[in-house]
Write a protein that holds these residues in place. Structure first.
Motif, PDB file in Angstrom:
ATOM      1  N   HIS A   8     -17.807  19.740   7.914  1.00 46.08           N
ATOM      2  CA  HIS A   8     -16.568  19.202   7.362  1.00 46.08           C
ATOM      3  C   HIS A   8     -16.155  19.979   6.113  1.00 46.08           C
ATOM      4  O   HIS A   8     -16.963  20.692   5.521  1.00 46.08           O
ATOM      5  CB  HIS A   8     -16.758  17.728   6.984  1.00 46.08           C
ATOM      6  N   LYS A   9     -14.934  19.771   5.711  1.00 48.43           N
ATOM      7  CA  LYS A   9     -14.440  20.329   4.450  1.00 48.43           C
ATOM      8  C   LYS A   9     -15.350  19.884   3.297  1.00 48.43           C
ATOM      9  O   LYS A   9     -15.836  18.749   3.305  1.00 48.43           O
ATOM     10  CB  LYS A   9     -13.007  19.825   4.228  1.00 48.43           C
ATOM     11  N   ASP A  10     -15.568  20.797   2.361  1.00 45.31           N
ATOM     12  CA  ASP A  10     -16.390  20.551   1.164  1.00 45.31           C
ATOM     13  C   ASP A  10     -17.903  20.548   1.425  1.00 45.31           C
ATOM     14  O   ASP A  10     -18.682  20.359   0.502  1.00 45.31           O
ATOM     15  CB  ASP A  10     -15.996  19.254   0.434  1.00 45.31           C
ATOM     16  N   ASP A  11     -18.311  20.744   2.659  1.00 43.85           N
ATOM     17  CA  ASP A  11     -19.745  20.923   2.928  1.00 43.85           C
ATOM     18  C   ASP A  11     -20.201  22.282   2.403  1.00 43.85           C
ATOM     19  O   ASP A  11     -19.432  23.241   2.425  1.00 43.85           O
ATOM     20  CB  ASP A  11     -20.007  20.923   4.442  1.00 43.85           C
ATOM     21  N   VAL A  28     -13.789  25.415   2.881  1.00 45.07           N
ATOM     22  CA  VAL A  28     -12.479  25.068   2.337  1.00 45.07           C
ATOM     23  C   VAL A  28     -11.505  24.619   3.420  1.00 45.07           C
ATOM     24  O   VAL A  28     -10.551  23.901   3.150  1.00 45.07           O
ATOM     25  CB  VAL A  28     -11.848  26.208   1.502  1.00 45.07           C
ATOM     26  N   ARG A  29     -11.757  25.049   4.660  1.00 46.05           N
ATOM     27  CA  ARG A  29     -10.902  24.625   5.764  1.00 46.05           C
ATOM     28  C   ARG A  29     -11.677  24.637   7.060  1.00 46.05           C
ATOM     29  O   ARG A  29     -12.509  25.509   7.279  1.00 46.05           O
ATOM     30  CB  ARG A  29      -9.715  25.573   5.911  1.00 46.05           C
ATOM     31  N   VAL A  30     -11.407  23.674   7.917  1.00 47.02           N
ATOM     32  CA  VAL A  30     -11.983  23.648   9.259  1.00 47.02           C
ATOM     33  C   VAL A  30     -10.843  23.897  10.241  1.00 47.02           C
ATOM     34  O   VAL A  30      -9.843  23.191  10.231  1.00 47.02           O
ATOM     35  CB  VAL A  30     -12.654  22.284   9.550  1.00 47.02           C
ATOM     36  N   LEU A  31     -10.992  24.949  11.055  1.00 47.32           N
ATOM     37  CA  LEU A  31      -9.957  25.296  12.033  1.00 47.32           C
ATOM     38  C   LEU A  31     -10.437  24.828  13.400  1.00 47.32           C
ATOM     39  O   LEU A  31     -11.038  25.580  14.171  1.00 47.32           O
ATOM     40  CB  LEU A  31      -9.715  26.808  12.027  1.00 47.32           C
ATOM     41  N   LYS A  33      -9.122  24.090  16.274  1.00 45.38           N
ATOM     42  CA  LYS A  33      -8.686  24.743  17.512  1.00 45.38           C
ATOM     43  C   LYS A  33      -9.356  26.086  17.741  1.00 45.38           C
ATOM     44  O   LYS A  33      -9.505  26.545  18.857  1.00 45.38           O
ATOM     45  CB  LYS A  33      -7.169  24.940  17.487  1.00 45.38           C
ATOM     46  N   LYS A  34      -9.733  26.741  16.646  1.00 44.69           N
ATOM     47  CA  LYS A  34     -10.352  28.065  16.766  1.00 44.69           C
ATOM     48  C   LYS A  34     -11.864  28.003  16.720  1.00 44.69           C
ATOM     49  O   LYS A  34     -12.532  29.036  16.754  1.00 44.69           O
ATOM     50  CB  LYS A  34      -9.866  28.968  15.630  1.00 44.69           C
ATOM     51  N   ASP A  35     -12.436  26.809  16.593  1.00 40.63           N
ATOM     52  CA  ASP A  35     -13.885  26.673  16.417  1.00 40.63           C
ATOM     53  C   ASP A  35     -14.365  27.510  15.232  1.00 40.63           C
ATOM     54  O   ASP A  35     -15.353  28.232  15.323  1.00 40.63           O
ATOM     55  CB  ASP A  35     -14.651  27.111  17.674  1.00 40.63           C
ATOM     56  N   ALA A  36     -13.628  27.437  14.146  1.00 40.82           N
ATOM     57  CA  ALA A  36     -13.949  28.291  13.018  1.00 40.82           C
ATOM     58  C   ALA A  36     -13.802  27.524  11.706  1.00 40.82           C
ATOM     59  O   ALA A  36     -13.151  26.480  11.641  1.00 40.82           O
ATOM     60  CB  ALA A  36     -13.035  29.512  13.016  1.00 40.82           C
ATOM     61  N   VAL A  37     -14.426  28.076  10.675  1.00 40.51           N
ATOM     62  CA  VAL A  37     -14.295  27.507   9.338  1.00 40.51           C
ATOM     63  C   VAL A  37     -13.973  28.627   8.351  1.00 40.51           C
ATOM     64  O   VAL A  37     -14.327  29.779   8.579  1.00 40.51           O
ATOM     65  CB  VAL A  37     -15.591  26.785   8.870  1.00 40.51           C
ATOM     66  N   ILE A  38     -13.317  28.255   7.273  1.00 40.69           N
ATOM     67  CA  ILE A  38     -13.113  29.194   6.179  1.00 40.69           C
ATOM     68  C   ILE A  38     -14.005  28.734   5.036  1.00 40.69           C
ATOM     69  O   ILE A  38     -13.978  27.568   4.637  1.00 40.69           O
ATOM     70  CB  ILE A  38     -11.630  29.253   5.772  1.00 40.69           C
ATOM     71  N   VAL A  39     -14.854  29.660   4.582  1.00 39.71           N
ATOM     72  CA  VAL A  39     -15.842  29.326   3.558  1.00 39.71           C
ATOM     73  C   VAL A  39     -15.516  30.115   2.294  1.00 39.71           C
ATOM     74  O   VAL A  39     -15.302  31.328   2.343  1.00 39.71           O
ATOM     75  CB  VAL A  39     -17.271  29.656   4.045  1.00 39.71           C
ATOM     76  N   SER A  40     -15.491  29.405   1.179  1.00 31.69           N
ATOM     77  CA  SER A  40     -15.147  29.996  -0.107  1.00 31.69           C
ATOM     78  C   SER A  40     -16.029  31.205  -0.433  1.00 31.69           C
ATOM     79  O   SER A  40     -17.255  31.093  -0.459  1.00 31.69           O
ATOM     80  CB  SER A  40     -15.301  28.918  -1.178  1.00 31.69           C
ATOM     81  N   GLY A  41     -15.406  32.352  -0.654  1.00 31.98           N
ATOM     82  CA  GLY A  41     -16.123  33.555  -1.070  1.00 31.98           C
ATOM     83  C   GLY A  41     -16.873  34.283   0.033  1.00 31.98           C
ATOM     84  O   GLY A  41     -17.574  35.249  -0.222  1.00 31.98           O
ATOM     85  N   ILE A  42     -16.734  33.834   1.266  1.00 34.81           N
ATOM     86  CA  ILE A  42     -17.480  34.416   2.386  1.00 34.81           C
ATOM     87  C   ILE A  42     -16.516  35.078   3.361  1.00 34.81           C
ATOM     88  O   ILE A  42     -15.424  34.591   3.592  1.00 34.81           O
ATOM     89  CB  ILE A  42     -18.289  33.319   3.133  1.00 34.81           C
ATOM     90  N   ASN A  43     -16.977  36.210   3.928  1.00 32.79           N
ATOM     91  CA  ASN A  43     -16.192  36.929   4.940  1.00 32.79           C
ATOM     92  C   ASN A  43     -14.847  37.401   4.377  1.00 32.79           C
ATOM     93  O   ASN A  43     -13.801  37.218   4.989  1.00 32.79           O
ATOM     94  CB  ASN A  43     -15.989  36.054   6.190  1.00 32.79           C
ATOM     95  N   ILE A  44     -14.928  37.996   3.199  1.00 33.05           N
ATOM     96  CA  ILE A  44     -13.719  38.487   2.529  1.00 33.05           C
ATOM     97  C   ILE A  44     -13.186  39.727   3.238  1.00 33.05           C
ATOM     98  O   ILE A  44     -13.940  40.637   3.548  1.00 33.05           O
ATOM     99  CB  ILE A  44     -14.039  38.839   1.047  1.00 33.05           C
ATOM    100  N   ALA A  65     -11.553  35.383   5.691  1.00 30.43           N
ATOM    101  CA  ALA A  65     -11.297  35.310   7.125  1.00 30.43           C
ATOM    102  C   ALA A  65     -12.141  34.193   7.721  1.00 30.43           C
ATOM    103  O   ALA A  65     -13.234  33.897   7.223  1.00 30.43           O
ATOM    104  CB  ALA A  65     -11.646  36.638   7.783  1.00 30.43           C
ATOM    105  N   PRO A  66     -11.653  33.568   8.791  1.00 32.96           N
ATOM    106  CA  PRO A  66     -12.433  32.486   9.411  1.00 32.96           C
ATOM    107  C   PRO A  66     -13.755  32.995   9.986  1.00 32.96           C
ATOM    108  O   PRO A  66     -13.862  34.124  10.436  1.00 32.96           O
ATOM    109  CB  PRO A  66     -11.520  32.007  10.548  1.00 32.96           C
TER     110      PRO A  66
END
Ligand SMILES: [Zn+2]
Length: 104
Positions: A8-11, A28-31, A33-44, A65-66
């Protein structure tokens, strides 16, 4: 419901595959439909920004990036990166570590 959306968000999650493997960050975001998450500072990734006005210089920005949901794991205090399961406690559903049963 998607099979894997125990995150979930904030995990706080740990990256378990890819170039940022081993890094931790906050979701920071759960996508869904794309089965993806955006994580702060990761996958820049570098993204070219368009000029939108005379003052705007445009240029290159760092954006997150997700990440596919299967490439991140929740973190258990005892076990480290782990898979989450659910436990029913009365009328509440608790997210727990699948290895040790600790609440996540
Ligand atoms: Zn555990």
């Amino acid at each position: 419901m998607s099979k894997n959306f125990k995150i979930h968000k904030d995990d706080t999650v740990q990256v378990i595959a890819g170039k940022d493997k081993g890094k931790r960050g906050t979701v920071v975001r759960v996508l869904t439909k794309k089965d993806a998450v955006i994580v702060s500072g990761i996958n820049i990734v570098k993204k070219a920004m368009k000029r939108r006005s005379q003052q705007d210089q445009g240029g290159i920005a760092d954006v997150e990036a997700p990440l596919n949901i299967s490439n991140v794991a929740l973190i258990c205090k005892k076990c480290g990166p782990t898979r989450a399961g659910y436990k029913i406690d009365g009328d509440k559903k608790i997210r727990v570590c699948r290895k040790c049963g600790e609440a996540l």
